[in-house]
Design a protein around this motif. Structure first.
Motif, PDB file in Angstrom:
ATOM      1  N   LEU A  91       0.596  -1.426  -0.293  1.00 39.87           N
ATOM      2  CA  LEU A  91       0.038  -0.190   0.089  1.00 39.87           C
ATOM      3  C   LEU A  91       0.907   1.520  -0.305  1.00 39.87           C
ATOM      4  O   LEU A  91       1.737   1.511   0.020  1.00 39.87           O
ATOM      5  CB  LEU A  91      -1.080   0.242   1.257  1.00 39.87           C
ATOM      6  N   PRO A 131      -8.384   7.502  10.658  1.00 45.00           N
ATOM      7  CA  PRO A 131      -7.647   8.440  11.218  1.00 45.00           C
ATOM      8  C   PRO A 131      -7.396   9.983   9.833  1.00 45.00           C
ATOM      9  O   PRO A 131      -6.645  10.619  10.302  1.00 45.00           O
ATOM     10  CB  PRO A 131      -5.892   7.386  11.198  1.00 45.00           C
ATOM     11  N   GLN A 132      -7.796   9.143   9.173  1.00 46.05           N
ATOM     12  CA  GLN A 132      -7.781  10.403   7.754  1.00 46.05           C
ATOM     13  C   GLN A 132      -8.775  11.320   7.720  1.00 46.05           C
ATOM     14  O   GLN A 132      -9.198  12.163   6.942  1.00 46.05           O
ATOM     15  CB  GLN A 132      -7.285   9.925   6.428  1.00 46.05           C
ATOM     16  N   THR A 175      -7.336   2.820  -4.863  1.00 47.85           N
ATOM     17  CA  THR A 175      -9.376   3.464  -4.196  1.00 47.85           C
ATOM     18  C   THR A 175      -8.751   5.124  -3.245  1.00 47.85           C
ATOM     19  O   THR A 175      -8.147   5.229  -2.887  1.00 47.85           O
ATOM     20  CB  THR A 175      -9.449   2.827  -2.289  1.00 47.85           C
ATOM     21  N   ASN A 223     -10.629  -1.033  -5.399  1.00 47.28           N
ATOM     22  CA  ASN A 223     -10.608  -1.198  -3.943  1.00 47.28           C
ATOM     23  C   ASN A 223     -11.866  -0.115  -3.535  1.00 47.28           C
ATOM     24  O   ASN A 223     -12.012   1.217  -3.194  1.00 47.28           O
ATOM     25  CB  ASN A 223      -9.546  -0.847  -2.973  1.00 47.28           C
ATOM     26  N   ASN A 283     -14.529  -0.473  -0.161  1.00 43.47           N
ATOM     27  CA  ASN A 283     -15.376  -1.527   0.327  1.00 43.47           C
ATOM     28  C   ASN A 283     -16.692  -1.445   1.131  1.00 43.47           C
ATOM     29  O   ASN A 283     -16.617   0.565   1.059  1.00 43.47           O
ATOM     30  CB  ASN A 283     -14.420  -1.131   1.739  1.00 43.47           C
ATOM     31  N   PRO A 314     -10.824  -7.786   1.145  1.00 43.34           N
ATOM     32  CA  PRO A 314     -10.230  -7.916   2.004  1.00 43.34           C
ATOM     33  C   PRO A 314     -10.726  -7.168   3.160  1.00 43.34           C
ATOM     34  O   PRO A 314     -12.352  -6.864   3.946  1.00 43.34           O
ATOM     35  CB  PRO A 314      -9.194  -5.764   1.635  1.00 43.34           C
ATOM     36  N   ASN A 350     -10.575  -6.245   7.753  1.00 43.59           N
ATOM     37  CA  ASN A 350     -10.000  -5.804   8.139  1.00 43.59           C
ATOM     38  C   ASN A 350     -10.296  -5.659   9.412  1.00 43.59           C
ATOM     39  O   ASN A 350     -11.577  -5.632   9.666  1.00 43.59           O
ATOM     40  CB  ASN A 350     -10.167  -4.222   7.829  1.00 43.59           C
ATOM     41  N   SER A 391      -6.212  -8.250   6.498  1.00 39.14           N
ATOM     42  CA  SER A 391      -5.917  -6.527   5.966  1.00 39.14           C
ATOM     43  C   SER A 391      -5.130  -5.894   6.634  1.00 39.14           C
ATOM     44  O   SER A 391      -4.225  -6.518   8.046  1.00 39.14           O
ATOM     45  CB  SER A 391      -6.878  -6.315   4.906  1.00 39.14           C
ATOM     46  N   ALA A 392      -5.795  -5.065   7.018  1.00 39.45           N
ATOM     47  CA  ALA A 392      -5.566  -3.829   8.494  1.00 39.45           C
ATOM     48  C   ALA A 392      -5.010  -5.163   9.687  1.00 39.45           C
ATOM     49  O   ALA A 392      -6.684  -5.860   9.906  1.00 39.45           O
ATOM     50  CB  ALA A 392      -6.404  -2.865   8.205  1.00 39.45           C
ATOM     51  N   PHE A 433      -0.828  -7.533   3.179  1.00 36.43           N
ATOM     52  CA  PHE A 433      -0.309  -6.274   2.755  1.00 36.43           C
ATOM     53  C   PHE A 433       1.184  -6.159   3.301  1.00 36.43           C
ATOM     54  O   PHE A 433       1.379  -6.550   4.338  1.00 36.43           O
ATOM     55  CB  PHE A 433      -1.426  -5.248   3.289  1.00 36.43           C
ATOM     56  N   LEU A 451       0.467   0.730   6.075  1.00 36.70           N
ATOM     57  CA  LEU A 451      -0.790   0.461   5.503  1.00 36.70           C
ATOM     58  C   LEU A 451      -0.575   1.444   4.956  1.00 36.70           C
ATOM     59  O   LEU A 451      -0.098   2.123   4.278  1.00 36.70           O
ATOM     60  CB  LEU A 451      -1.611  -0.179   6.431  1.00 36.70           C
ATOM     61  N   LEU A 452      -1.959   2.696   5.421  1.00 35.93           N
ATOM     62  CA  LEU A 452      -1.800   3.812   4.991  1.00 35.93           C
ATOM     63  C   LEU A 452      -1.170   4.904   5.622  1.00 35.93           C
ATOM     64  O   LEU A 452      -0.545   6.047   5.755  1.00 35.93           O
ATOM     65  CB  LEU A 452      -3.021   4.487   4.567  1.00 35.93           C
ATOM     66  N   THR A 453      -1.659   5.231   7.239  1.00 37.00           N
ATOM     67  CA  THR A 453      -0.773   6.066   7.955  1.00 37.00           C
ATOM     68  C   THR A 453      -0.816   4.705   9.426  1.00 37.00           C
ATOM     69  O   THR A 453      -0.006   5.786  10.052  1.00 37.00           O
ATOM     70  CB  THR A 453      -2.303   7.296   8.411  1.00 37.00           C
ATOM     71  N   THR A 454      -1.402   3.987   9.001  1.00 33.38           N
ATOM     72  CA  THR A 454      -0.898   2.983  10.599  1.00 33.38           C
ATOM     73  C   THR A 454      -0.258   1.970   9.809  1.00 33.38           C
ATOM     74  O   THR A 454       0.793   1.686   9.388  1.00 33.38           O
ATOM     75  CB  THR A 454      -1.963   2.427  10.565  1.00 33.38           C
TER      76      THR A 454
HETATM   77  C1  DTB Z   1      -8.900  -2.435   2.620  1.00 33.95           C
HETATM   78  O1  DTB Z   1      -9.189  -2.457   3.320  1.00 33.95           O
HETATM   79  N1  DTB Z   1      -7.780  -2.073   3.993  1.00 33.95           N
HETATM   80  C2  DTB Z   1      -6.752  -0.549   3.434  1.00 33.95           C
HETATM   81  C3  DTB Z   1      -6.525  -0.649   1.567  1.00 33.95           C
HETATM   82  N2  DTB Z   1      -7.872  -1.204   1.773  1.00 33.95           N
HETATM   83  C4  DTB Z   1      -6.358   0.432   1.278  1.00 33.95           C
HETATM   84  C5  DTB Z   1      -6.496   0.120   4.034  1.00 33.95           C
HETATM   85  C6  DTB Z   1      -6.219   0.143   5.655  1.00 33.95           C
HETATM   86  C7  DTB Z   1      -6.355   1.261   6.475  1.00 33.95           C
HETATM   87  C8  DTB Z   1      -5.729   1.377   8.114  1.00 33.95           C
HETATM   88  C9  DTB Z   1      -5.110   2.201   8.207  1.00 33.95           C
HETATM   89  C10 DTB Z   1      -4.356   2.878   8.037  1.00 33.95           C
HETATM   90  O2  DTB Z   1      -3.277   2.504   8.016  1.00 33.95           O
HETATM   91  O3  DTB Z   1      -5.007   4.474   7.876  1.00 33.95           O
END
Ligand code: DTB
Ligand code: SAM
Ligand code: SF4
Length: 354
Positions: free
Chosen positions: A74, A90-91, A159, A180, A182, A249, A251, A291-292, A314, A319-322
């Motif tokens: 990711l 968190p975003q 996504t 993606n 969800n 996915p 999570n 996933s997460a 993943f 991941l994205l922010t975590t």
């Molecule tokens: C998905 O189902 N999980 C991923 C991806 N698709 C984009 C994202 C997980 C994010 C977890 C929180 C973060 O890291 O910000």
């Protein structure tokens, strides 16, 4: 539970349970269905754990190499400041989480990260943006990213929030392999989690993606305080789509300080594993992604997820922010379990061979 036809539904449920206790794991090991009832799915969830895992593993082996797991990497290409109010995220600009809003990354910086991901063994590069939906002014850069990552020989996934039909068509034309989006949870529980867009909005985007010819990546989050029926309802929506998402996915909620879901009771990890197993049984040919949430899971819990039919993760420390497990820790786990990652070519074969 509601039955359209009480005696039929009851018989179906009894057959499922009886079958699960027999030696031969019939009948889901062959055949794809899109007509699952809530009662049938709930009956799967309610099976003794060993029976459920046995059935899921049988289905998994029928359709996949049980010792192969696909790796996606990711990258958050546009972080934070999102106008949506998803209570887990968190975003979202609605919550104080310490995640600052950033601009869309430039194409070269994204491609540098993709090269690194490829070297680290990822076969797919997934780019995520904290948007409600992409703006026309961003589309040229987005398309540059898709083309650049594909030129590296990797599969591409994005996504970016909601898509219109023409936006989906444009991404498909650029060669984007997966989109993606969800559903996150069941229709009944959805209103507890997000108010700024509807469940139907999500289904509309998924329909646009499907119509465009791209592969669909669609799943959800568990551990948000939902009930087992809600988890069953989420999987029912996915499994009853006219064509199952190619990638699903699952999570586990990552609780981030400042989001409204922080402090939610932790979901029993065995219930998470059940959710994976039921997803595997309902969508036998889909890649089910653990996933997460892996960072907080033991190796043993992850091993049970793979036994339950998860065959994608993943990879990489973020991941994205975590956070996400260290690459070395994942490599060591794969070694201990005798799991091999899918190479790009294997992966295409597995999906094209459907
Ligand atoms: C998905 O189902 N999980 C991923 C991806 N698709 C984009 C994202 C997980 C994010 C977890 C929180 C973060 O890291 O910000
Ligand atoms: N903004 C786009 C959207 O929502 O479609 C794309 C990015 S969004 C972060 C992608 C997915 O990440 C969400 O649908 C949700 O399932 C998952 N996600 C976000 N925050 C999470 C968290 N704290 N724990 C687990 N999954 C999370
Ligand atoms: Fe925005 Fe996506 Fe986070 Fe919802 S999940 S707040 S849409 S980035």
């Amino acid at each position: 539970m509601s039955f359209a036809n009480q005696s039929d539904a009851q018989t179906a449920v009894e057959n499922l349970v009886t079958g699960a206790r027999g030696v031969a794991p019939q009948p889901e090991s062959s055949g794809i269905r899109n007509d699952w009832s809530q009662a049938e799915i709930r009956a799967l969830f309610d099976l003794p754990f060993n029976d459920l895992l046995f059935r899921a593993q049988a289905v998994h082996r029928h359709h996949f190499d049980a010792n192969r797991v696909q790796k996606s990497r990711l990258l958050s290409i546009k972080t934070g400041g999102c106008p949506e109010d998803c209570k887990y995220c968190p975003q979202s600009a609605h919550f104080e989480t310490g995640v600052d809003a950033e601009k869309l990354m430039n194409v070269d910086a994204v491609l540098a990260q993709a090269r690194e991901a490829k070297e680290g063994g990822a076969s797919r590069f997934c780019m995520g943006a904290a948007w409600r939906s992409p703006k026309d002014r961003d589309m040229d850069a987005i398309i540059g990213m898709v083309k650049g990552v594909k030129a590296l020989g990797m599969e591409t996934c994005m996504t970016l929030g909601m898509l219109s039909g023409p936006q989906a068509a444009r991404l498909a034309e650029a060669g984007l392999d997966y989109y993606n989006h969800n559903i996150d949870t069941s229709e009944e529980f959805y209103g507890e989690i997000i108010t700024t867009r509807t469940y139907q909005d999500r289904l509309d985007t998924l329909e646009h993606v499907r119509q465009s010819g791209m592969n669909v990546c669609c799943g959800g989050i568990v551990g948000m305080g939902e009930s087992r029926d809600h988890r069953a309802g989420m999987l029912m929506t996915l499994a009853n789509m006219p064509k199952h998402p190619e990638s699903v996915p699952i999570n586990m909620l990552v609780q981030v300080e400042g989001t409204p879901l922080t402090g939610t009771d932790q979901l029993d990890i065995l219930e998470f594993i059940r959710t994976i197993a039921v997803a595997r049984i309902l969508m036998p040919q889909s890649f089910v992604r653990l996933s997460a949430g892996r960072e907080a899971m033991t190796d043993e819990a992850q091993a049970l997820c793979f036994l339950a039919g998860a065959n994608s993760i993943f990879c990489g420390e973020k991941l994205l922010t975590t956070g996400n497990p260290e690459v070395d820790a994942d490599d060591a786990l794969f070694d201990r379990l005798g799991i091999e990652p899918y190479e790009l070519e294997d992966h295409y074969e597995a999906e094209v061979g459907e």
